[in-house]
Design an enzyme around this catalytic site. Sequence first.
Site, PDB file in Angstrom:
ATOM      1  N   HIS A  13      -1.145  -6.912  -1.116  1.00  0.00           N
ATOM      2  CA  HIS A  13      -0.566  -8.214  -0.787  1.00  0.00           C
ATOM      3  C   HIS A  13      -1.524  -9.081   0.026  1.00  0.00           C
ATOM      4  CE1 HIS A  13       3.336  -7.318  -2.499  1.00  0.00           C
ATOM      5  NE2 HIS A  13       3.407  -6.202  -1.809  1.00  0.00           N
ATOM      6  N   GLU A  63       9.603   2.687  -3.503  1.00  0.00           N
ATOM      7  CA  GLU A  63      10.109   1.405  -3.011  1.00  0.00           C
ATOM      8  C   GLU A  63      11.164   0.763  -3.916  1.00  0.00           C
ATOM      9  OE1 GLU A  63       6.810  -1.390  -2.728  1.00  0.00           O
ATOM     10  OE2 GLU A  63       5.579  -0.065  -3.942  1.00  0.00           O
TER      11      GLU A  63
END
EC number: 4.1.2.-
Length: 253
Positions: free
Chosen positions: A48, A151
Amino acid sequence: MDLPKNRFKAALRAGQRQIGLWHTFASADVAELMATCGYDWILMDTEHSPVGPAEALAFLRAVAPYPVTGVVRPGWNDAVEIKKLLDAGAQTLLIPYVQTPDEARAAVAAVTYPPSGIRGVAGVTRATRYGAIANYAERANDEICLLVQVETRDALAQIEEIASVDGVDGVFIGPADLAASFGYPGQPSHPEVKAAILDGFAKLKKLGVPGGILSRDDTLLRASAEAGAQFIAVEIDATMIRTAALARRAEWS
């Protein structure tokens, strides 16, 4: 020259809690500053953040002189990307979005030399200290620590099978994406999400597999630690800087 020892991997195997920070800037200076602060590990997030192998290499060099482990999260469970990070000298990787045991096995293969795996062999890299480490290929996996990230709701339902894959050293539960998969985007501390996270850590503890988490919610972090989480990231560099800057500005408003 000897193969560098992986303090983080040894600590996990010894059952020691490891407290870490998330690094999101392409700045070796920020990474080195953070390395002086007494944390056990710092993760460079290339998933990210606008960073690649070159910045990851600079990060690893910046933290190397300090008693802290540099962890790198590649952008994806991609064998080529993983190979580059390992050749740059990363010994601990956090692989994102591992959904199934087969994907965990693919990650294991990517960090392992043939015949057991598919990692490409290169003799003159930073990982081998440019050829100075004797028998690197035979010994590399002794010090490589592979963490996989669970996740989503589907992955969490298979956490025991994923954690049981040979070669997986730890399982990280990602609250943010998990919350979104439960239908609560932006609410990683939602009671249903929190209950699922704690149940995941309880399962990992029963298996004897270290679990990890990142959160700024101390209530969730402490509950996770009590449930068995062992490698715990408690802050993000960008958030720390912004929070401190806003607080200081408020004092002079």
